[in-house]
Design an enzyme around this catalytic site. Structure first.
Site, PDB file in Angstrom:
ATOM      1  N   GLU A   1     -94.947-109.930 -53.802  1.00 27.99           N
ATOM      2  CA  GLU A   1     -94.250-110.194 -55.147  1.00 27.99           C
ATOM      3  C   GLU A   1     -94.759-111.379 -55.739  1.00 27.99           C
ATOM      4  OE1 GLU A   1     -92.768-111.483 -58.032  1.00 27.99           O
ATOM      5  OE2 GLU A   1     -91.133-112.117 -56.744  1.00 27.99           O
TER       6      GLU A   1
ATOM      7  N   GLU B   1     -98.924-115.353 -62.419  1.00 26.37           N
ATOM      8  CA  GLU B   1     -98.932-116.072 -61.274  1.00 26.37           C
ATOM      9  C   GLU B   1    -100.182-115.711 -60.459  1.00 26.37           C
ATOM     10  OE1 GLU B   1     -95.629-115.554 -58.969  1.00 26.37           O
ATOM     11  OE2 GLU B   1     -94.123-116.642 -60.259  1.00 26.37           O
TER      12      GLU B   1
END
Length: 694
Positions: free
Chosen positions: A152, A161
């Site tokens: 994740e 990210e």
């Protein structure tokens, strides 16, 4: 904000920081590990572990992946990148994986994961590696390549990210060719909208002073598309009547995390969309979903309610919100018209634009050229264009400023000096700008509106102001007040300190506007916001108490009692009536101000649950003119509060967000005692909250 120097004492560091209330630099001691503790305290990723749907769909996706590898007769070797608490690794182990390797680069969290994994009985199956995935080496960290990847590494932009780089490296270096990845695919969607409110978050409207005179934005700002960055927010809380959907949602990017289709670090998608509405294209809404299994039967959607596949069963999220992007091309469309939407991304970010034909599609990523979009926040831009707020200030100016008044305006990036100077007055207008970037923008505004002869911009800190800057005595000191350093509404009382520092330049009976700041509080039940501080406890059958312990321990050291949040995005219901906590008279000399301590009991209605307190400030200009950072409508107990769109309010969450219901507790005098202490000479406002049931 912080500058660390070499002088240390007793494991503390002497640091300088801005006092948000006085506006002055201060020196104080901080533990050497303060920043480290803060990083740990924030590693809860807000409500992520309270995201039941996310957890369950990851579990379901892993179940499919493990079953497929078992059916193929393969040993199940799982790699978990960025394991955090170890939750996904334990899911894989509980589903029968033969081996699980979990990497976590943040050492305190890696240590925490080891403890959690051991306490849940998976120490023999799961190996935690305190490294970045890009540093893992087959034969050293992992005995062989994994055939299932679970990770994740997503944010509101999906790729912000580093998901593209993480997956690309893992597929090339750490996984077998026929691996299964969970999730398998990310799909990105956009929707074009027309909205005055959305436009105000990006562009300033012209300001009509008196029907004859208009203050306008510099051409550079009008032609500037704005900052090339997302505006992340809870789109579900944007009232439907505040925007018009010009198009239905459309998928513009498909990120194949399996590697079958290579992940591109730079990609352009030009899609043609038919307009189902008419108006200016003011914003581009964006969200995404994840296909959690290879057959795309398990979908995790982050769509807003009007586009969600199951709107009645939506999961609230603060870690994955929706976003608004602002087109760089100003385009007005008509219903039935075909429009090109240019969608681009690099390895970490996205940007969008619109055009009526392909030839006009821009190739390069635009940047802010006017300076305003990188100086002002989205909410501050919206505030400057808010018609109600503008009208209030025009009335204040008309009521308090005479034809020959000399006026000193004190705020950051305020249009007040222009509003005063653009009138028919003959007095002088001084604008004190303590923020360099705001001063640059205001200088452009003054020049563009030909007000150089009426407005004197003082681009200095208040202690550097001299008689050469303010040549005539000031009759009126006027502020919004808004300052770049403010985080909480009452931090803007900095106006009082700056105004009083200039006492020598004020006329004997100079008016100080606003003259009062009032601080209010109301007990509330936050619908979802409580999740950002609540213990996780048991999550999908796994005990995460060790995680709660480490977060709580470090949060106690670094978290403030009251923190800022834009409550229009985070619904709450009034559990009882509000009350005034503090009234500060800013017309008084600061030197005469005494310490103030007030205690107020916020009563709770017996039938209404409560899990926190909301706080805000009002600035009183007299004659009924009030600028509020709080509710837009009167508070009614048992009903949702409608909050100001342009400011953040103060939020206090009860310890571990405990939810109390007075009827259930049997307490006939259920209340929360709020104590506030204001020390004017230090510029310090502190709070203490004491529930009657604690």
């Amino acid at each position: 904000m912080l500058r660390v120097i070499s002088y240390s004492k007793k494991m503390s560091t002497f640091v300088s920081q801005v006092n948000r209330i006085t506006g002055k630099m201060e020196w104080c001691f901080r533990d050497d590990d303060y920043d480290f503790k803060q990083e740990i305290a924030r590693s809860s990723y807000a409500d992520m572990l309270h995201d039941t749907e996310r957890n369950q769909l990851y579990y379901a996706g892993l179940k499919v992946a493990v079953a497929k590898k078992r059916a193929a007769g393969e040993p199940v070797r799982v790699l978990d990148i960025g394991t955090g608490t170890g939750l996904l690794s334990m899911m894989a182990a509980s589903l029968g994986a033969d081996s699980v390797h979990a990497c976590e680069a943040f050492t305190p969290m890696a240590d925490c994961a080891k403890k959690i994994i051991a306490e849940n009985g998976f120490a023999a199956q799961i190996k935690v590696i305190p490294k970045r995935s890009t540093d893992l080496v087959i034969g050293e960290d992992l005995p062989e390549r994994a055939n299932i990847l679970v990770t994740e590494v997503f944010d509101t932009e999906l790729i912000g990210e580093g998901a593209i780089g993480t997956y690309t490296h893992a597929l090339r270096e750490l996984l077998v060719k026929d691996c299964i990845v969970v999730p398998s695919v990310g799909n990105m969607y956009i929707q074009l909208v027309s909205s005055k409110l959305v436009r105000r978050w990006n562009q300033l409207d012209d300001l009509d002073i008196d029907g004859k005179t208009t203050v306008t934005s510099p051409l550079a700002m009008k032609r500037c598309g704005g900052a090339p960055a997302l505006h992340d927010l809870q789109l579900d809380q944007l009232p439907l009547e505040k925007f018009t959907r010009l198009t239905p949602p459309k998928r513009v990017f498909r990120f194949d995390f399996t590697g079958v289709t290579p992940l591109l670090e730079d990609e352009t998608s030009i899609v043609t969309m038919e307009m189902e509405g008419s108006g200016p294209v003011d914003g581009i809404f964006m969200w995404w979903d994840l296909e959690m299994d290879p057959n795309a039967e398990i979908i995790l959607s982050c769509a807003p309610n009007w586009a969600h596949p199951t709107p009645r069963n939506m999961q609230w999220r603060d870690h994955w919100m929706q976003a608004i992007y602002y087109p760089y091309t100003h385009l007005t469309v008509a219903r039935g018209e075909m429009v090109k939407v240019i969608c681009k991304h690099d390895e970490y970010s996205l940007w969008f634009d619109v055009a009526k034909d392909k030839e006009n599609c821009p190739e390069d990523r635009p940047i802010c050229t006017c300076g305003a979009h990188i100086t002002y926040s989205r909410s501050r831009l919206g505030m400057l264009s808010d018609p109600d707020r503008r009208q209030t200030f025009l009335q204040i100016i008309k009521k308090n400023i005479k034809q020959d008044s000399n006026v000193l305006c004190i705020s950051n990036g305020s249009l007040l000096p222009l509003m005063v100077a653009a009138g028919q007055g003959t007095g002088l207008v001084y604008a004190l700008e303590t923020h360099p970037m705001c001063a640059r923008v205001m200088r452009d505004f003054i020049a563009h509106n030909n007000l150089q002869d009426r407005v004197t911009l003082i681009d200095k800190q208040v202690e550097d102001v001299t008689e050469a800057d303010i040549t005539d005595k000031v009759d009126v000191v006027l502020g919004e007040p808004i300052f770049q350093t403010a985080q909480l509404p009452w931090d803007n009382i900095c106006f009082w300190y700056l105004a009083r520092a200039l006492d020598p330049y004020l006329a004997p009976r100079a008016a100080i506007l606003p003259g009062n700041m009032r601080l209010y509080a109301v007990p509330v039940e936050y619908e979802h916001l409580w999740k950002i501080r609540a213990d996780v406890g048991i999550c999908e059958g796994f005990n995460l108490q060790q995680f709660d312990n480490i977060i709580q321990l470090n949060s106690e050291s670094v978290d403030e009692t009251v923190e800022p949040h834009p409550l229009w995005e985070y619904p709450c219901t009034a559990s009882g009536p509000g009350a005034m906590l503090l009234n500060v008279d800013m017309t008084r000399a600061l030197a005469d101000a005494q310490d103030v301590e007030e205690t107020v009991a916020l009563s709770l209605l017996r039938s209404e649950p409560c899990n926190g307190v909301a706080l805000w400030a009002e600035f009183d200009f007299g004659d009924g003119h009030v600028i509020s950072t709080g509710p837009r409508e009167p508070i009614r107990t048992g009903h949702k509060i409608t909050w100001d769109y342009y400011t953040r309010q103060g939020v206090h969450l009860l310890y571990n967000s405990r939810r109390i219901n007075c009827l259930q507790s049997g307490d006939d005098n259920c209340h929360i005692t709020v104590s506030v202490k204001f020390v004017p000479q230090k510029g310090d406002i502190s709070f203490k909250f004491s529930p009657s049931w604690s």
